[in-house]
Design an enzyme around this catalytic site. Sequence first.
Site, short mmCIF file in Angstrom:
data_model
loop_
_atom_site.label_atom_id
_atom_site.label_comp_id
_atom_site.label_asym_id
_atom_site.label_seq_id
_atom_site.Cartn_x
_atom_site.Cartn_y
_atom_site.Cartn_z
NE ARG A 268 -0.56 45.72 12.16
CZ ARG A 268 -0.16 46.99 12.29
NH1 ARG A 268 -1.00 47.97 11.99
NH2 ARG A 268 1.06 47.27 12.69
CE1 TYR B 268 -22.44 31.57 14.90
CE2 TYR B 268 -21.32 33.64 15.30
CZ TYR B 268 -21.31 32.26 15.24
OH TYR B 268 -20.16 31.59 15.53
CG ASP C 210 -24.61 37.87 9.71
OD1 ASP C 210 -24.36 37.33 8.61
OD2 ASP C 210 -24.19 37.44 10.81
CE LYS D 210 -19.77 29.86 9.35
NZ LYS D 210 -20.65 30.80 10.05
C1 LIG Z 1 -20.60 31.61 11.16
C2 LIG Z 1 -21.39 32.84 11.29
C3 LIG Z 1 -20.83 34.01 11.86
C4 LIG Z 1 -19.44 34.04 12.47
O1 LIG Z 1 -18.44 33.92 11.51
P1 LIG Z 1 -16.99 33.25 11.83
O2 LIG Z 1 -16.36 33.22 10.48
O3 LIG Z 1 -17.26 31.89 12.40
O4 LIG Z 1 -16.30 34.14 12.79
C5 LIG Z 1 -21.61 35.15 11.90
N1 LIG Z 1 -22.87 35.16 11.41
C6 LIG Z 1 -23.44 34.07 10.87
C7 LIG Z 1 -24.84 34.13 10.37
C8 LIG Z 1 -22.73 32.87 10.79
O5 LIG Z 1 -23.31 31.77 10.27
#
Ligand SMILES: *Cc1c(COP(=O)(O)O)cnc(C)c1O
Length: 372
Positions: free
Chosen positions: A47, A99, A171, A196
Amino acid sequence: MHQDTIAVHAGHAPDPVTGAVAEGLHLSTTFERAPDGSYPHGYIYSREKAPNRSALEAALAALDGGEDAAAFASGQAAVAAVLQSLAPGDHVICPSAVYYGTKKLLAQVFGPWGLEYSIVDTTDLDAVRAAVRRRTTLVWIETPSNPTLAVTDIAGVAGIARAAGARLVVDNTWATAVGQRALSLGADLVMYSTTKYYGGHSDTLSGALVTARRDEMWSRIRLMQSSIGAVAAPFDCWLVHRGIASLPCRLRQHTESATKVAHFLAGHPAVEATHYPGLPSHPGHHVATRQMSLFGGMVSVQPRGGATEALAVAARLRIFTRATSLGGVESLVEHRKSVEGPESPTPDNLLRLSVGLEDANDLIEDLRQALG
Ligand SMILES: *Cc1c(COP(=O)(O)O)cnc(C)c1O
């Protein structure tokens, strides 16, 4: 060193015991102490720190030119770790084009926990400036945004945040470190859903933060990571680390195809609006050109009509799979409003396209037959 070379080599070295060139997968949760009680390899319990995670974090930091990185069990866990590092009463500026999960965390988890926040159109620097309060400690931006591809001026907001004594987090999930170097534009932290483009194959759920500096806020984020424990598991780290090696190549191809798809859609009579920062008609095109080296693989389109017509277009697509998420090798289409719910500001007829690595001409033919 160039980013393509960093992507292939950062955090990798042949295994000193076996000579294996590909990275090993270490599932052990616990690590042996030396007779004197010390931990000669630096690992104690997974962890806190684990070999595949350390290797991935080194690669993530190197790719963004940051001092350190932290890998989490999801993108949302990475967002939460940033917000958990703040104190009740602190004020956060959050974009209106963001998001929906980020807004949901603020509204349903961190608002009730005591964080103050304002939802602001961050594409308007005057609006950001006007939203600053005495206790503004964090400015969150997302550019290009999910799903409308709104573009925020990173360097412009960084200047406002710095003057206010607040941290700027970007982000950068949609652009990745390959398409946009947010730290060099003045961000303090960069956040990714590595689910992603970093993973790139729709088979790992994970997230990451990269920091410009190992400062006091970063120590608090590390504390949240290891003490709350929403860490990325070894195999997820292994998959994301492997994905990074091909990320620059993939993103160049995603961008080339998305550019063709966006131009096709923008010229189609059955299309009301096409959102892609690489289109000269995009309101953020000028800023995007300044701050992005690649415009990325995401395109949103509003076919003429309402939700019913948009859903019918999605239903006729054959190569694009109807599914959520993005950034994988396969093209995906999603009607966002039905995922985000009736409260969402996303237009009823918006379809989000994740342009994959298929031949762009095949994708365009598929869209042509679906638009009718
Ligand atoms: C998918 C996404 C998230 C969230 O991420 P997870 O891996 O689904 O928890 C946050 N910001 C953006 C821009 C995203 O496309």
